[in-house]
Structure formats: structure tokens, C-alpha cells
Enzyme design. Structure first.
Site, PDB file in Angstrom:
ATOM      1  N   GLU A 118      33.062  21.965  72.534  1.00 43.78           N
ATOM      2  CA  GLU A 118      31.957  22.839  72.963  1.00 43.78           C
ATOM      3  C   GLU A 118      31.461  22.461  74.355  1.00 43.78           C
ATOM      4  O   GLU A 118      30.382  22.902  74.766  1.00 43.78           O
ATOM      5  CB  GLU A 118      30.794  22.778  71.962  1.00 43.78           C
ATOM      6  CG  GLU A 118      31.140  23.097  70.529  1.00 43.78           C
ATOM      7  CD  GLU A 118      31.610  24.531  70.280  1.00 43.78           C
ATOM      8  OE1 GLU A 118      31.723  25.310  71.246  1.00 43.78           O
ATOM      9  OE2 GLU A 118      31.897  24.836  69.119  1.00 43.78           O
ATOM     10  N   HIS A 142      24.003  20.174  69.775  1.00 41.25           N
ATOM     11  CA  HIS A 142      24.500  21.143  68.800  1.00 41.25           C
ATOM     12  C   HIS A 142      24.610  20.459  67.449  1.00 41.25           C
ATOM     13  O   HIS A 142      25.295  19.432  67.332  1.00 41.25           O
ATOM     14  CB  HIS A 142      25.864  21.670  69.244  1.00 41.25           C
ATOM     15  CG  HIS A 142      26.591  22.457  68.192  1.00 41.25           C
ATOM     16  ND1 HIS A 142      26.015  23.535  67.534  1.00 41.25           N
ATOM     17  CD2 HIS A 142      27.839  22.328  67.676  1.00 41.25           C
ATOM     18  CE1 HIS A 142      26.897  24.028  66.674  1.00 41.25           C
ATOM     19  NE2 HIS A 142      28.002  23.305  66.727  1.00 41.25           N
ATOM     20  N   HIS A 144      24.793  21.142  62.939  1.00 43.14           N
ATOM     21  CA  HIS A 144      25.037  22.084  61.845  1.00 43.14           C
ATOM     22  C   HIS A 144      23.860  21.990  60.876  1.00 43.14           C
ATOM     23  O   HIS A 144      23.988  21.483  59.761  1.00 43.14           O
ATOM     24  CB  HIS A 144      26.376  21.765  61.173  1.00 43.14           C
ATOM     25  CG  HIS A 144      27.561  22.033  62.049  1.00 43.14           C
ATOM     26  ND1 HIS A 144      28.869  21.766  61.673  1.00 43.14           N
ATOM     27  CD2 HIS A 144      27.642  22.555  63.305  1.00 43.14           C
ATOM     28  CE1 HIS A 144      29.698  22.117  62.658  1.00 43.14           C
ATOM     29  NE2 HIS A 144      28.978  22.583  63.662  1.00 43.14           N
ATOM     30  N   GLU A 172       2.761  24.422  63.322  1.00 41.62           N
ATOM     31  CA  GLU A 172       2.898  23.956  64.707  1.00 41.62           C
ATOM     32  C   GLU A 172       4.129  24.495  65.430  1.00 41.62           C
ATOM     33  O   GLU A 172       4.324  24.221  66.614  1.00 41.62           O
ATOM     34  CB  GLU A 172       2.830  22.426  64.734  1.00 41.62           C
ATOM     35  CG  GLU A 172       1.419  22.010  64.305  1.00 41.62           C
ATOM     36  CD  GLU A 172       1.107  20.545  64.399  1.00 41.62           C
ATOM     37  OE1 GLU A 172       1.915  19.799  64.955  1.00 41.62           O
ATOM     38  OE2 GLU A 172       0.032  20.164  63.908  1.00 41.62           O
ATOM     39  N   HIS A 213      26.963  29.156  61.725  1.00 39.31           N
ATOM     40  CA  HIS A 213      27.534  27.950  62.349  1.00 39.31           C
ATOM     41  C   HIS A 213      26.504  26.834  62.582  1.00 39.31           C
ATOM     42  O   HIS A 213      26.712  25.711  62.149  1.00 39.31           O
ATOM     43  CB  HIS A 213      28.222  28.334  63.670  1.00 39.31           C
ATOM     44  CG  HIS A 213      28.979  27.229  64.313  1.00 39.31           C
ATOM     45  ND1 HIS A 213      30.187  27.412  64.960  1.00 39.31           N
ATOM     46  CD2 HIS A 213      28.713  25.906  64.426  1.00 39.31           C
ATOM     47  CE1 HIS A 213      30.614  26.245  65.417  1.00 39.31           C
ATOM     48  NE2 HIS A 213      29.733  25.319  65.114  1.00 39.31           N
TER      49      HIS A 213
HETATM   50  P1  13P Z   1      33.879  18.912  68.350  1.00 46.62           P
HETATM   51  O1  13P Z   1      34.373  17.866  67.365  1.00 46.62           O
HETATM   52  O2  13P Z   1      34.975  19.346  69.285  1.00 46.62           O
HETATM   53  O3  13P Z   1      32.637  18.443  69.052  1.00 46.62           O
HETATM   54  O4  13P Z   1      33.501  20.219  67.518  1.00 46.62           O
HETATM   55  C1  13P Z   1      32.543  20.152  66.506  1.00 46.62           C
HETATM   56  C2  13P Z   1      31.762  21.404  66.370  1.00 46.62           C
HETATM   57  O5  13P Z   1      30.688  21.395  65.792  1.00 46.62           O
HETATM   58  C3  13P Z   1      32.299  22.651  66.961  1.00 46.62           C
HETATM   59  O6  13P Z   1      31.332  23.636  67.012  1.00 46.62           O
HETATM   60 ZN    ZN Z   2      29.708  23.292  65.474  1.00 49.17          ZN
END
Ligand code: 13P
Ligand code: ZN
Length: 275
Positions: A118, A142, A144, A172, A213
Site C-alpha cells: 500500500e 492502515h 483492519h 467526543e 477492507h
Molecule cells: P502489506 O503486507 O503489503 O502491507 O499488505 C497488507 C494490507 O493490509 C493490504 O491492504
Molecule cells: Zn489492508
């Protein structure tokens, strides 16, 4: 030789990976983190840089305002739960070329590893956030985040339809993200198209949801960026629990309540999501 993992930027980066893992947002290699280093960070880390940097790799995107910058990045396919155990194998430092179009490894990512898949999204988000915050923004994260992802199965995928329940599910929230959150429809991850779509949202918002995602959050330091992701995910968790009660919403924070919070806390709410 210095211990680079004791430098504040690297130590803070490692701690944030650990914090995200402990939250349960980083199954397997899920999620990634980048940090745009200060000149002081680079000077402190430079003694540990490889005498021969790696080869340049074109990214497929160009950002003039990031030319010559250095980033700490997680490795592609690397697990957040392993970062603290073996930093040199799981994270690294990359230098950006003078054109702002390519990276090369100067430390870490040992054994043939490369920056997160990413990286184009992180890079474009950094470019936008650096510009709109006058250089203050340094972190893109990023994760999950479980409940944020769950909501992308039941809420319409618009900025308004996510921002309102998130603002209303924890008092808040409007103070932490008064501009709201952006929503990016489902797209193939890891490429230039999703990078462009996300960075467009980052013109307005500090955070963007990726349908089915995860979440992208930005900030000036590790604390505020992690705190933003944590706040959004906590609010999403509350809303998921509310929906799971199966009785609908009997009462919530009204628009007038939201305006009252904004007034007393001195923030300007995005009016597009009120009324
Ligand atoms: P990477 O292992 O390449 O960072 O990918 C993980 C991920 O969450 C892709 O969206
Ligand atoms: Zn991801």
C-alpha cells in the site's frame, strides 16, 4: 554503531505496531504504517544506514512535495506482531528520489523485503496531508479495524452515512474528527487507483474507510494517529452493538447536541453532515 531502534522515531513506530497488534486490527500481515521522518530523525538514524543503498524502484505515482523525504515503513507481507521482535526484518527506512517518484531502501527490510504493497496509497496520502496541514502531518496508518469493516456491509457507502452514526455513537467523536470521515468503495487494494481515490478523500478528511477492507488514518504524530483510528473504531463498535440489539435506535445525539459540543469545544463541524 548506534541502536537505531532506540531512536525516538523508530521506537515510536515500533510501539504503534505493537499497539495495533494488541487491538486485534492486524491479523497475519494485515495493515501497514508509514512515518515521514524529520531532518533530526534522519540525522540520528543515518549512522545505521547501509553504505550501499538499494536500487531505486518507481512507484507509478509522483508527488513533488515528497522529493528527498525519508519514510519509515512496514514491509509487505510482514506481520505487525513480529515488528518489535525483529525490527530490521519487518520494517525499514526508504529514501525518495529527487523526482518524488521512486524509493530505495537505506535501512532495514532485511532479507529482500520491500515496503508495504500500500506504499502508493500511503505516499499519495502523505503528499495531500503534508500540503493541507502545512507540513504538520507525518503519519499514515492502515488497519483492519473490525467494526469499521463490519459497518461497510450494512451502511450506505457515503461519507455522510458513515460520519453521522460515528459522530452520534460516542460524544467526543465530533471533537476528534469534526470534518467527518471519507468512504472509498470496494476496490482492488495495493494499486495506484485506490491510492488516487483515497488521497482525494484525504483532501477533506483525516481518515478514510475502505469498504470491506479497513481504515486509513492520518496525523501529526503516532499518538494522534493511533488515537484517531482507535476513536473511530470504538465508535463503530458501539454502533455495531446498538444495531445488534435489534431494536433500532430509540434515542441518539441530535444535530443540536452536536452543534452544542462543537461550540463548547471550539471546533467547526462539517455542516454538510448536519440537518
Ligand atoms: P502489506 O503486507 O503489503 O502491507 O499488505 C497488507 C494490507 O493490509 C493490504 O491492504
Ligand atoms: Zn489492508
Amino acid at each position: 554503531m548506534i541502536d537505531i531502534t532506540e531512536q525516538p522515531a523508530v521506537a515510536g513506530f515500533i510501539r504503534m505496531c505493537e499497539d495495533g497488534w494488541l487491538q486485534g486490527w492486524h491479523e497475519r500481515n494485515g495493515g501497514n504504517l508509514t512515518y515521514r521522518m524529520t531532518e533530526e530523525d534522519v540525522a540520528a538514524a543515518r549512522p545505521a544506514f547501509a553504505s550501499e543503498p538499494g536500487a531505486w524502484h518507481e512507484m507509478g505515482v509522483t508527488c513533488d512535495n515528497l522529493a528527498g523525504e525519508y519514510f519509515i515503513t512496514t514491509g509487505s507481507g510482514k506481520f505487525f506482531r513480529n515488528v518489535a521482535l525483529a525490527p530490521e526484518k519487518n520494517i525499514g527506512i526508504v529514501e525518495i528520489n529527487d523526482a518524488g517518484s521512486a524509493w530505495r531502501i537505506v535501512w532495514g527490510l532485511a532479507g529482500g523485503a520491500v515496503p508495504t504493497s500500500e506504499f502508493p496509497t500511503h505516499f499519495m496520502n502523505h503528499s495531500v496531508r503534508k500540503r493541507v496541514t502545512g507540513g504538520a502531518n507525518r503519519v499514515i496508518y492502515h488497519c483492519h479495524a473490525t467494526n469499521v469493516i463490519a459497518l461497510t456491509y450494512v451502511l450506505p457507502l457515503t461519507d455522510r452515512d458513515f460520519t453521522r452514526p460515528l459522530w452520534q455513537s460516542a460524544t467526543e467523536c465530533p471533537v476528534v474528527f469534526p470534518e467527518g470521515v471519507g468512504v472509498v468503495p470496494w476496490m482492488v487494494p495495493g494499486g495506484v487507483d485506490i491510492a488516487r481515490a483515497t488521497s482525494e478523500k484525504m483532501e477533506t478528511y483525516q481518515a478514510a474507510v475502505w469498504a470491506q477492507h479497513g481504515l486509513f488514518a492520518s496525523g501529526s504524530d503516532f499518538d494522534t494517529t493511533f488515537g484517531l483510528a482507535h476513536t473511530i473504531e470504538k465508535s463503530a463498535e458501539i454502533y455495531v452493538k446498538v444495531l445488534s440489539c435489534g431494536q433500532g435506535v430509540r434515542q441518539t445525539i441530535t444535530d443540536d447536541n452536536l452543534r452544542a459540543i462543537a461550540r463548547d469545544f471550539g471546533v467547526t463541524l462539517n455542516e454538510a453532515f448536519l440537518g
